[in-house]
Design a protein around this motif. Structure first.
Motif, mmCIF file in Angstrom:
data_model
loop_
_atom_site.group_PDB
_atom_site.id
_atom_site.type_symbol
_atom_site.label_atom_id
_atom_site.label_comp_id
_atom_site.label_asym_id
_atom_site.label_seq_id
_atom_site.Cartn_x
_atom_site.Cartn_y
_atom_site.Cartn_z
ATOM 1 N N PRO A 85 0.826 -1.373 0.045
ATOM 2 C CA PRO A 85 0.062 0.076 -0.048
ATOM 3 C C PRO A 85 0.837 1.451 0.325
ATOM 4 C CG PRO A 85 -0.485 -1.485 1.862
ATOM 5 C CD PRO A 85 0.631 -2.122 1.191
ATOM 6 N N ARG A 90 -3.732 4.749 1.210
ATOM 7 C CA ARG A 90 -3.826 3.407 1.502
ATOM 8 C C ARG A 90 -4.610 2.492 0.393
ATOM 9 N NH1 ARG A 90 -0.303 1.344 4.729
ATOM 10 N NH2 ARG A 90 -1.490 -0.158 5.570
ATOM 11 N N LYS A 93 -2.105 0.758 -4.405
ATOM 12 C CA LYS A 93 -1.181 -0.117 -4.210
ATOM 13 C C LYS A 93 0.392 0.357 -5.070
ATOM 14 C CE LYS A 93 -2.709 -3.688 -2.292
ATOM 15 N NZ LYS A 93 -2.369 -4.189 -0.959
#
Length: 140
Positions: A85, A90, A93
Motif C-alpha cells: 500500500p 492506502r 498499491k
C-alpha cells in the motif's frame, strides 16, 4: 499540409531512429539473458528507481494499466517485484523492486553498453549539450 523536412532534419530523424532501434535490440537481448521480456525489463528498471503505482508505470511506458498489472504479476512471481500500500493513500498499491529485482535491474543496466563507449568519447560539454537537446525535443 505540413512543410517538407529539409535533408538535415531527415538525416537527424533517421539517426535517432537507428539509435532507438539499436537500444531496443540490445535491451531485448539483455532482458532475455535474465529470462525477461523487454517489457518486464523496462518495468523492473522503473521500479528500481522508486516504487510506483500501476497507472504511473503505464503512463510512463505509454500502455494500458491492465498490461502493467500482468507484467508486475510475472515479476512478482519471479521474486523481482512486490506490491504494498502507498503510505500516502492506502487505497493505492505501489509496485516496488525487491532486493533481487534491484540486483537484476543493475545487471540489465550494466549490459547496455552499445552507446556507453561512443558517449564516453564525447567530452562533458558535448554530452551535456546532447542531453539538453534531447530534453528539449521531448518537452516540445
Amino acid at each position: 499540409m505540413p512543410p517538407r523536412a529539409d535533408p538535415l532534419t531527415l538525416e537527424v530523424v533517421e539517426l535517432i531512429g537507428a539509435v532507438v532501434a539499436r537500444h531496443h535490440e540490445e535491451y531485448e537481448r539483455a532482458a532475455a539473458g535474465h529470462g525477461l521480456t523487454g517489457a518486464q525489463a523496462r518495468v523492473l528498471s522503473l521500479l528500481a528507481r522508486e516504487p510506483l503505482p500501476m497507472r504511473r508505470i503505464a503512463h510512463q511506458l505509454k500502455c494500458e494499466p491492465s498490461n502493467i498489472t500482468g507484467i508486475v504479476d510475472r515479476l512478482e512471481a519471479r521474486g523481482l517485484a512486490e506490491r504494498h500500500p502507498d503510505p500516502a493513500d492506502r487505497r493505492v498499491k505501489l509496485a516496488a523492486a525487491t532486493e533481487e529485482g534491484l540486483r537484476t535491474a543493475a545487471l540489465l543496466r550494466d549490459a547496455l553498453d552499445f552507446a556507453r563507449e561512443p558517449l564516453a568519447a564525447l567530452d562533458t560539454a558535448d554530452r551535456t549539450a546532447l542531453r539538453d537537446l534531447l530534453r528539449r525535443m521531448l518537452e516540445g
